[in-house]
Design an enzyme around this catalytic site. Structure first.
Site, PDB file in Angstrom:
ATOM      1  N   SER A 144       0.797  -1.245   0.000  1.00 40.54           N
ATOM      2  CA  SER A 144       0.000   0.000   0.000  1.00 40.54           C
ATOM      3  C   SER A 144       0.822   1.284   0.000  1.00 40.54           C
ATOM      4  CB  SER A 144      -0.928   0.030   1.211  1.00 40.54           C
ATOM      5  OG  SER A 144      -2.089  -0.684   0.918  1.00 40.54           O
ATOM      6  N   LYS A 161       0.442   3.489  -2.927  1.00 38.76           N
ATOM      7  CA  LYS A 161      -0.712   4.391  -3.081  1.00 38.76           C
ATOM      8  C   LYS A 161      -0.290   5.864  -2.995  1.00 38.76           C
ATOM      9  CE  LYS A 161      -4.157   1.032  -1.335  1.00 38.76           C
ATOM     10  NZ  LYS A 161      -3.724  -0.275  -0.923  1.00 38.76           N
ATOM     11  N   TYR A 171      -3.482  -2.347 -10.513  1.00 41.02           N
ATOM     12  CA  TYR A 171      -3.447  -2.089  -9.064  1.00 41.02           C
ATOM     13  C   TYR A 171      -2.495  -3.082  -8.370  1.00 41.02           C
ATOM     14  CZ  TYR A 171      -4.847  -2.324  -4.189  1.00 41.02           C
ATOM     15  OH  TYR A 171      -4.808  -2.372  -2.807  1.00 41.02           O
ATOM     16  N   TYR A 187      -4.944   3.308   7.666  1.00 35.68           N
ATOM     17  CA  TYR A 187      -6.292   2.716   7.676  1.00 35.68           C
ATOM     18  C   TYR A 187      -7.015   3.045   8.994  1.00 35.68           C
ATOM     19  CZ  TYR A 187      -2.914   0.029   5.025  1.00 35.68           C
ATOM     20  OH  TYR A 187      -1.852  -0.333   4.249  1.00 35.68           O
ATOM     21  N   VAL A 222       1.182  -3.848   3.740  1.00 31.52           N
ATOM     22  CA  VAL A 222       1.147  -5.168   4.383  1.00 31.52           C
ATOM     23  C   VAL A 222       2.407  -6.006   4.128  1.00 31.52           C
ATOM     24  CG1 VAL A 222      -1.369  -5.386   4.599  1.00 31.52           C
ATOM     25  CG2 VAL A 222      -0.231  -6.204   2.515  1.00 31.52           C
TER      26      VAL A 222
HETATM   27  N1  GLN Z   1      -2.127  -5.256  -2.208  1.00 29.10           N
HETATM   28  C1  GLN Z   1      -2.698  -5.179  -0.898  1.00 29.10           C
HETATM   29  C2  GLN Z   1      -4.197  -5.350  -0.994  1.00 29.10           C
HETATM   30  O1  GLN Z   1      -4.778  -4.840  -1.895  1.00 29.10           O
HETATM   31  C3  GLN Z   1      -2.338  -3.853  -0.278  1.00 29.10           C
HETATM   32  C4  GLN Z   1      -2.934  -3.684   1.083  1.00 29.10           C
HETATM   33  C5  GLN Z   1      -2.039  -3.016   2.069  1.00 29.10           C
HETATM   34  O2  GLN Z   1      -0.816  -2.946   1.940  1.00 29.10           O
HETATM   35  N2  GLN Z   1      -2.637  -2.588   3.145  1.00 29.10           N
HETATM   36  O3  GLN Z   1      -4.821  -5.978  -0.188  1.00 29.10           O
END
Ligand code: GLN
Length: 304
Positions: A63, A66, A188, A240, A258
């Protein structure tokens, strides 16, 4: 300030937590990563840097990607982007569908999966070769031409991204995706699969710490105003449903993934990246959160 000694003291202090939590295993390729790794890299704006542990090992940024896609999308669409994505904290898990349904397909912010799936859609619509553009943007930011996607991780995620697919179809239903759902999901997952080290991330995020010399690459301009806004969203939405806790403990804008990475910036001072794959229940690195909390405590260098 003896930053090296501070990093060493922090490492000693967080060692007792080294086996708490576990690495993300909902993406099969991430379950194979050795969870007992730790690296940290501090990059000061004056050019000095300090590090410890596996700070040059590459890991899946997930993530954290992003932030890069937001920078590009914001440069393309300007304030029109906010008609498709909100800028309020979600208070829900990164892959939650609930809010998206009752808010009629407008994601709360760009840093939850729903928001980043819309960002992927924006890049697909407006860039001639989005895959190439994105990776070149990241390479230039980090000053490392060797940074690349991991097609293994991307394929592994795409093979089981049922929640993200549900989110994408809901977005499509509400008219908030212009491209084909499978195409958007593919891009994505590819952006999430980029592999970088703590050193790469700290270097890349110096652009978000430094507003006096705005970064620019192939028409993407990180102007003072954009950097301010991206940092504000990192501060309020970067973790989050744990964004408040990170703000409370660490006091810096930042972003987690993650893969166990966290990167944070102290405007006009430094960028710092930390990596340790074992996560807490909200998908944030346990050692990473603790290390950054202690770092801003010992240095007293946070934004508050
Ligand atoms: N690729 C992961 C997902 O879409 C990214 C989520 C994350 O890093 N929080 O679930």
């Amino acid at each position: 300030m003896n930053y090296q000694k501070i990093l060493e003291d922090i490492y000693e202090e967080i060692k007792p937590f080294a086996h708490d939590g576990k690495q993300a295993d909902y993406i099969p390729a991430l379950a194979e990563v050795d969870p007992d790794q730790f690296g940290i890299y501090l990059s000061l704006l004056d050019g000095k840097h300090f590090s410890l542990g596996a700070c040059e090992s590459k890991f899946s940024i997930q993530s954290i990607s992003k932030v890069f896609s937001l920078a590009i999308a914001l440069s393309i669409l300007g304030k029109d982007l906010w008609q498709r994505i909100g800028k309020e904290p979600s208070g829900t898990a990164f892959n939650s569908l609930v809010q998206l349904e009752y808010e009629n397909g407008k994601p709360r912010n760009p840093f939850i999966n729903a928001g980043a799936i819309v960002l992927a859609d924006v890049l697909l619509t407006h860039l001639e070769n989005p895959e190439e553009f994105f990776i070149n943007f990241v390479r230039t930011l980090a000053g490392n031409p060797a940074i690349d996607y991991s097609t293994e991780v991307a394929t592994s995620e795409q093979g089981c991204c049922y929640l993200n697919a549900s989110i994408a179809y809901l977005l499509k239903h509400h008219g908030n995706l212009e491209n084909d759902v499978e195409r958007v999901l593919h891009f994505y997952c590819l952006m999430c699969s980029v592999e970088m080290s703590c050193k790469d991330l700290a270097q890349a995020f110096k652009a978000f710490a430094r507003s006096s010399e705005p970064f620019s690459h192939a028409g993407v301009n990180l102007t003072i105003s954009r950097v301010k806004r991206i940092n504000a969203i990192m501060q309020t939405c970067g973790f989050y449903d744990e964004a408040g806790e990170f703000s409370f403990l660490v006091g810096l804008p930042g972003k987690s993934g993650v893969g166990g990475g966290i990167v944070a910036v102290c405007p006009s001072k430094y960028a710092i990246a930390v990596w340790s794959p074992r996560l807490n229940g909200r998908g944030n690195s346990i050692m990473g959160m603790k290390a950054l909390e202690l770092f801003t405590t010992y240095t007293t260098e946070s934004i508050f």
